[in-house]
Every structure is written in structure tokens, then in C-alpha cells.
Design an enzyme around this catalytic site. Structure first.
Site, PDB file in Angstrom:
ATOM      1  CG  ASP A   1      40.567  37.257  41.867  1.00 54.72           C
ATOM      2  OD1 ASP A   1      41.524  36.760  41.246  1.00 54.72           O
ATOM      3  OD2 ASP A   1      39.816  38.128  41.369  1.00 54.72           O
TER       4      ASP A   1
ATOM      5  CG  ASP B   1      43.974  41.338  37.826  1.00 56.77           C
ATOM      6  OD1 ASP B   1      44.324  42.496  38.110  1.00 56.77           O
ATOM      7  OD2 ASP B   1      44.765  40.482  37.386  1.00 56.77           O
TER       8      ASP B   1
END
Length: 223
Positions: free
Chosen positions: A10, A12
């Protein structure tokens, strides 16, 4: 011949500390529709969802035109913030990506709620453009936790789900991995609590990027 492995990240809250930009852009979004901004922890709890779904979750009582106006205001504000100041990588992220990227048996991927434009900007700015064999973004897929991003990453790299792992900071990441038949590892420095990540199915929650080597060795065996 040993099967290649795939580590999907991922962005953020996992690789990039973008919380200040997210909160500032969401403030502009709520101002655009004259609504009070929820508490900071509520705003950050939706990080990982695609933007439209995140706005809908934060503004459930708003009509679709208002939600669309808030979404556009967020995009405009975030773009302006991004142009003025680069969100930093979390400590240890660059070194970990370099170490994993140097391995012949490991491919790297991304699964993010960001747009492709936003992802390319951050990768280029941090000198990471050539690090990832697969980059899956919100433009092309349903929002997390739908498994579409991870299924596409597996297909693109030719890696079996049992030889892949998702690394993320939210329950959306963990649930997405489970839906794709992949193991998941959480990180404690992001936007959802470690206990929530474990409850969602994370096999392990890291406190530092340096712990990832041992976690992968435990998952796949030392190599």
C-alpha cells in the site's frame, strides 16, 4: 527452480506519510460543501479507500452532487499541496525497497487507492519509478477491500497467491488480501490500529520496516 515471490505495498500510511496533505485536502473538500470536518482520526480512518467511496463514507447525508463537488475540491487541493511539498517516505522504507529490489527471487508491487497520476508523481519524486513490477491504482479497479487490484498484480507478475503477500496499514488492505487468497502483513505506523489489523486477518504487524526481512523469512522460509 524456486518460485518468484511478490510483495505488494500500500502507499498512503504504509510507504508514504501523507496524513497532513490528506487532512488539509479533506478540509478544503468539506469547506466546499459547507460541512464541518470530522475529527482527524475519522478522516484518516478512510485512507485506503478510493476517493469517491471515502467521500461518500464521510458525507453519507449529502446528495450525489455535493459529494462530487467535495471530491473535486479534494483533488484540486491535494494537487496544490503536492506541488508545494512532497509527502515523506516513512523511516526505513527506501532502504527496504532497495534491499528487496536487489533480490532475484522477489518482485515488488503496489496496490493503492491513489490515482495513477498521483502515484506516478510520488514514485518519480522519490526516485522509485523503476522499483515495481506491478502498479495497481484506483483508476482501474473497484475500491479496496475488493480483491481486483491484487488479482491483477498476481496475473501481471505470474506469481501464485501463496507466494505473494500484501503489506498495508489499514483493515481494507488486510481484507483485500484475504479476499485474494493472499497472506497479509500489517504495519503499526499507519492509520488503523494494530489490534484492528490483527482482527482483520493480518498474520503479523510490523513496528519498523527493518522487521520485514524476518517476517518474510517466517512466511516463505529463509533464502
Amino acid at each position: 527452480m524456486t518460485a518468484r515471490k511478490l510483495v505488494v505495498f500500500d502507499v498512503d500510511g504504509t510507504l508514504v506519510d501523507s496524513q497532513d496533505h490528506i487532512v488539509a485536502a479533506m478540509t478544503a473538500a468539506f469547506d466546499a460543501v459547507s460541512r464541518p470536518l470530522p475529527a482527524r482520526e475519522v478522516v484518516l480512518s478512510i485512507v485506503g479507500l478510493s476517493l469517491g467511496q471515502a467521500i461518500a463514507r464521510l458525507l453519507p447525508d449529502c446528495a450525489t452532487p455535493e459529494q462530487e463537488a467535495a471530491t473535486q475540491a479534494y483533488k484540486t487541493a491535494f494537487g496544490q499541496l503536492r506541488a508545494g511539498h512532497l509527502s515523506p517516505l516513512f523511516p526505513g522504507a527506501a532502504d527496504m525497497l532497495a534491499a528487496l529490489g536487489a533480490r532475484d527471487d522477489v518482485l515488488l508491487g503496489i496496490a493503492t487507492g491513489k490515482s495513477r497520476r498521483g502515484l506516478m508523481h510520488i514514485l518519480e519524486a522519490h526516485g522509485l519509478s523503476g522499483c515495481f513490477a506491478s502498479c495497481q491504482v484506483a483508476d482501474d479497479h473497484p475500491s479496496k477491500p475488493h480483491p481486483s487490484m491484487l488479482l491483477a498484480a498476481l496475473a501481471e507478475t505470474g506469481v501464485d497467491a501463496r507466494d505473494a503477500v500484501m503489506l498495508g496499514d489499514t483493515t481494507y488492505d488486510i481484507e483485500m488480501a484475504r479476499a485474494a487468497g493472499m497472506p497479509a502483513i500489517g504495519v503499526s505506523w499507519g492509520y488503523h490500529r494494530p489490534d484492528a489489523l490483527r482482527a482483520a486477518g493480518a498474520g503479523r504487524v510490523l513496528d519498523a520496516f527493518g522487521d520485514l526481512h524476518a517476517a518474510l523469512a517466517d512466511l516463505w522460509g529463509a533464502s
